[in-house]
Design a protein around this motif. Structure first.
Motif, short mmCIF file in Angstrom:
data_model
loop_
_atom_site.label_atom_id
_atom_site.label_comp_id
_atom_site.label_asym_id
_atom_site.label_seq_id
_atom_site.Cartn_x
_atom_site.Cartn_y
_atom_site.Cartn_z
N ASN A 27 -19.47 0.31 17.39
CA ASN A 27 -19.11 -0.53 16.24
C ASN A 27 -18.87 0.29 14.97
N GLU A 28 -17.77 -0.03 14.29
CA GLU A 28 -17.59 0.36 12.88
C GLU A 28 -17.73 -0.91 12.05
N GLU A 29 -18.38 -0.79 10.90
CA GLU A 29 -18.71 -1.97 10.10
C GLU A 29 -18.56 -1.70 8.60
N THR A 30 -18.58 -2.76 7.84
CA THR A 30 -18.61 -2.81 6.36
C THR A 30 -17.72 -1.75 5.70
N PRO A 31 -16.40 -1.77 5.96
CA PRO A 31 -15.50 -0.85 5.24
C PRO A 31 -15.32 -1.27 3.78
N PHE A 32 -15.31 -0.29 2.89
CA PHE A 32 -14.98 -0.49 1.48
C PHE A 32 -14.01 0.60 1.07
N ILE A 33 -12.91 0.20 0.45
CA ILE A 33 -11.90 1.17 0.01
C ILE A 33 -12.10 1.46 -1.47
N SER A 34 -11.95 2.73 -1.84
CA SER A 34 -12.18 3.15 -3.22
C SER A 34 -11.11 2.59 -4.16
N GLU A 35 -11.39 2.68 -5.44
CA GLU A 35 -10.51 2.12 -6.47
C GLU A 35 -9.10 2.70 -6.38
N ASP A 36 -8.99 4.01 -6.09
CA ASP A 36 -7.67 4.63 -6.00
C ASP A 36 -7.03 4.46 -4.63
N GLY A 37 -7.73 3.79 -3.69
CA GLY A 37 -7.18 3.51 -2.38
C GLY A 37 -7.14 4.69 -1.44
N LYS A 38 -7.82 5.79 -1.79
CA LYS A 38 -7.71 7.02 -1.00
C LYS A 38 -8.95 7.36 -0.18
N ILE A 39 -10.08 6.75 -0.51
CA ILE A 39 -11.33 7.07 0.20
C ILE A 39 -11.88 5.81 0.83
#
Length: 220
Positions: free
Chosen positions: A144-156
């Motif tokens: 399982n991969e879970e709880t993705p969050f993308i950084s403000e600049d969309g790069k991390i």
């Protein structure tokens, strides 16, 4: 600054909303009635402008994602995301980019690498969500991969995984997107961010300079 969180009440897990004004958090308001539900719902992400909320519902053990909008100070009843996002399989988490044009979410639908995988869906000209794309084997493992969050600049991308090089349970990882849109091999964020327990819901602020995330503590 706005924040959504869960607090366990006597008979159910309630969704609370609060705003920071003049450096102080206002008394939290239970918004579960505004969302128009009587069962448990779990927030996954608040848009960067604080006006769009994504939540997860169990829905008789298939798991679906919904959204609500902040209109004139109140949250609108939940709307189920379209069939590009929700399937007969399990969808558990959604995270919106700052510009609102892409949604990172998790699903264990067929065609993935095993367990829950992270997908991205781009917003169509109609305003609806388009056909999702799996982020591939550098991000997604056989587990399982879970709880993705993308950084403000969309790069991390910050996410939790059970299947990379782990200290125990779910660990939090980060991966940087390259110029060709591929993702670097994820880096385990190590101690003290990760522990031998499940480490999830790592929500970055200022491109990851700061983050909010929950921890199990004996005195908590």
């Amino acid at each position: 600054t706005k924040m959504i969180f869960i607090s366990k009440l006597q008979f159910y897990d309630a969704v609370f909303y609060t705003e920071k004004k003049d450096g102080t958090w206002a008394p939290p308001r239970n918004i579960t009635p505004e969302l128009g539900v009587d069962g448990d719902v779990y927030p996954t992400c608040l848009s960067y402008d604080g006006t769009l909320l994504f939540v997860y519902r169990n829905d008789d053990f298939i798991g679906n994602l919904y959204s609500s909008s902040l209109v004139d100070g109140s949250w609108t009843p939940l709307v189920k995301l379209n069939e590009s996002i929700n399937t007969k399989y399990w969808e558990s988490h959604a995270s919106l980019t700052k510009d609102g044009n892409a949604l990172y979410f998790t699903s264990n639908r067929k065609g993935g690498f095993g367990g829950l995988d992270i997908y991205i869906s781009n917003k169509l000209a109609s305003g609806d969500w388009g056909t999702p794309v799996n982020l591939g084997p550098s991000i997604n493992s056989a587990y399982n991969e879970e709880t993705p969050f993308i950084s403000e600049d969309g790069k991390i991308l910050f996410f939790s995984s059970y299947g990379h090089y782990n200290m125990g349970g779910y660990d939090i990882f980060m991966s940087t997107q390259q110029s060709d849109s591929s993702w670097e091999v994820p880096v385990n964020m190590g101690y003290p961010v990760n522990s031998t327990d499940d480490d999830i819901f790592f929500c970055p602020v200022k491109n990851g300079e700061i983050a909010y995330y929950p921890m199990y503590k004996n005195n908590g």
